[in-house]
Design an enzyme around this catalytic site. Structure first.
Site, PDB file in Angstrom:
ATOM      1  CG  HIS A  29      -2.913  -0.453  -6.948  1.00 48.65           C
ATOM      2  ND1 HIS A  29      -3.354   0.215  -5.851  1.00 48.65           N
ATOM      3  CD2 HIS A  29      -2.907  -1.770  -6.577  1.00 48.65           C
ATOM      4  CE1 HIS A  29      -3.598  -0.635  -4.855  1.00 48.65           C
ATOM      5  NE2 HIS A  29      -3.331  -1.853  -5.283  1.00 48.65           N
TER       6      HIS A  29
ATOM      7  CD  GLU B 256      -2.659   3.550  -5.423  1.00 50.95           C
ATOM      8  OE1 GLU B 256      -3.718   3.032  -5.836  1.00 50.95           O
ATOM      9  OE2 GLU B 256      -1.746   2.905  -4.887  1.00 50.95           O
TER      10      GLU B 256
ATOM     11  NE  ARG C 161      -4.305  -1.167  -0.008  1.00 54.37           N
ATOM     12  CZ  ARG C 161      -4.447  -2.183  -0.873  1.00 54.37           C
ATOM     13  NH1 ARG C 161      -3.473  -2.507  -1.705  1.00 54.37           N
ATOM     14  NH2 ARG C 161      -5.574  -2.861  -0.925  1.00 54.37           N
TER      15      ARG C 161
HETATM   16  C1  DGY Z   1      -5.731  -5.685  -3.237  1.00 50.18           C
HETATM   17  O1  DGY Z   1      -6.424  -6.654  -3.585  1.00 50.18           O
HETATM   18  O2  DGY Z   1      -5.802  -5.188  -2.120  1.00 50.18           O
HETATM   19  C2  DGY Z   1      -4.757  -5.143  -4.248  1.00 50.18           C
HETATM   20  O3  DGY Z   1      -4.143  -3.998  -3.858  1.00 50.18           O
HETATM   21  C3  DGY Z   1      -5.402  -5.002  -5.601  1.00 50.18           C
HETATM   22  O4  DGY Z   1      -5.422  -6.266  -6.121  1.00 50.18           O
END
Ligand code: DGY
Length: 329
Positions: A283, A265, A236
């Protein structure tokens, strides 16, 4: 028939799980604003949403009949889970189905930045390549180096397993140390965080976003890394202090970084965009056709389970289950 709002259209296989079972309102266009989403929740019992939808207390309150919010992601930091829990709304995610794909992409990032793949691509496309040159775009070897993994959960473990093929020493740190047999099986060594940062040639982040992991990598931590080391982040964005990282990269305090996630983002720190020693991805670590389809199907099945009165195996707030059943779903 219960009404389900699908905030962004899902792959066919997932839509098929929902059609005929529920009255559906599906967004087939651009992402809805918060107000647009709220306006559609008045009669909804289910909501299927993605990471870009902030589902805060205000959004939840726009859906007085909501019983389930299914995120099409394993992370759920876009949802106010405490507010959902206090309303007795089940929140579900998609764990397990994206681990291998995300681990694959972590290696794509690592190899891309170490071996300067993106810079090479740009050189060729811009017509600036003059032919083979002994000293052209020299990168760093990956094989035989030390990989430091912060967060040895499902994805971190799969990243570790792939390091074997590169004959790497693998250090890891986590809130909880893994059992000895897991360490043996993966070929990983426990290290204190500072030791890991000092000794690793590649540091890769696989922690969830929690208050204690926010800015886990800040100026102090980056300063502990070797000047030849690289930082990889497919977890993240806010786990890294982006301004501190941009500064460290600009001053060549570390060799490079490869990032799939960002603090705000889709905004990216403007300094990062101008730096050659950073690979930027939008992402997409879990973005294979197979995995994104599996995630969407899982989210649809989570909604079906809750609205048909069955316990979804992917409840984030398991404590609401009794309440949901008690309401006679
Ligand atoms: C999630 O699933 O949390 C990812 O960041 C996106 O696939």
């Amino acid at each position: 028939m219960a009404r389900v709002v699908v905030a962004r259209e899902l792959p066919r296989a997932a839509m098929e799980r929902l059609e005929g079972r529920f009255e559906l309102e599906v967004n087939r266009g651009a992402a809805w604003s918060k107000a647009e989403l709220m306006a559609r929740l008045a009669e909804a019992e289910g909501l299927i949403c993605q990471l870009t939808q902030q589902v805060d207390a205000e959004v939840l309150n726009a859906g007085p009949k909501l019983r389930v919010v299914a995120n099409v992601a394993v992370g759920f930091d876009n949802i106010d889970v405490a507010a959902a829990t206090s309303r007795g709304i089940a929140v579900t995610n998609t764990p397990g189905v994206l681990d291998e794909t995300t681990a694959d992409f972590t290696w794509a990032l690592l190899l891309a930045v170490a071996r300067r793949v993106v810079e090479g691509d740009r050189l060729v496309r811009e017509g600036k390549w003059k032919g083979w040159d002994l000293m052209l775009l020299l990168g760093a070897d990956v094989h035989g180096k030390t990989l430091g993994i912060l967060g040895l959960g499902r994805i971190g473990r799969r990243v570790a397993r792939r390091a074997r093929g590169f004959a790497m020493r693998v250090l890891y740190n986590d809130a909880v140390r893994a059992p000895a047999e897991v360490e043996r099986e993966l070929g990983v060594e426990w290290a204190e965080r500072e030791q890991l940062l000092r000794e690793s040639d590649f540091v890769t982040l696989h922690v969830p976003l929690l208050p204690e992991t926010r800015h886990l990598m800040g100026a102090r931590e980056l300063a502990l890394m070797k000047p030849t080391a690289y930082l990889i982040n497919a977890s993240r964005g806010p786990v890294v202090d982006e301004a501190a990282l941009a500064e460290a990269l600009a001053r060549k305090q570390i060799a490079g970084a490869a990032l799939d996630v960002f603090e705000r983002e889709p905004e990216v720190h403007p300094k990062l965009v101008g730096l050659p020693n950073v690979v930027l991805a939008p992402h997409i670590a879990s973005a294979s056709v197979e995995t994104r389809t599996r995630m969407a199907v899982m989210a649809a099945e989570n909604v079906v389970a809750v609205l048909e009165g069955r316990r979804s195996p992917n409840l984030v707030n398991a404590e609401v289950w009794e309440k949901t059943v008690a309401r006679g779903s």
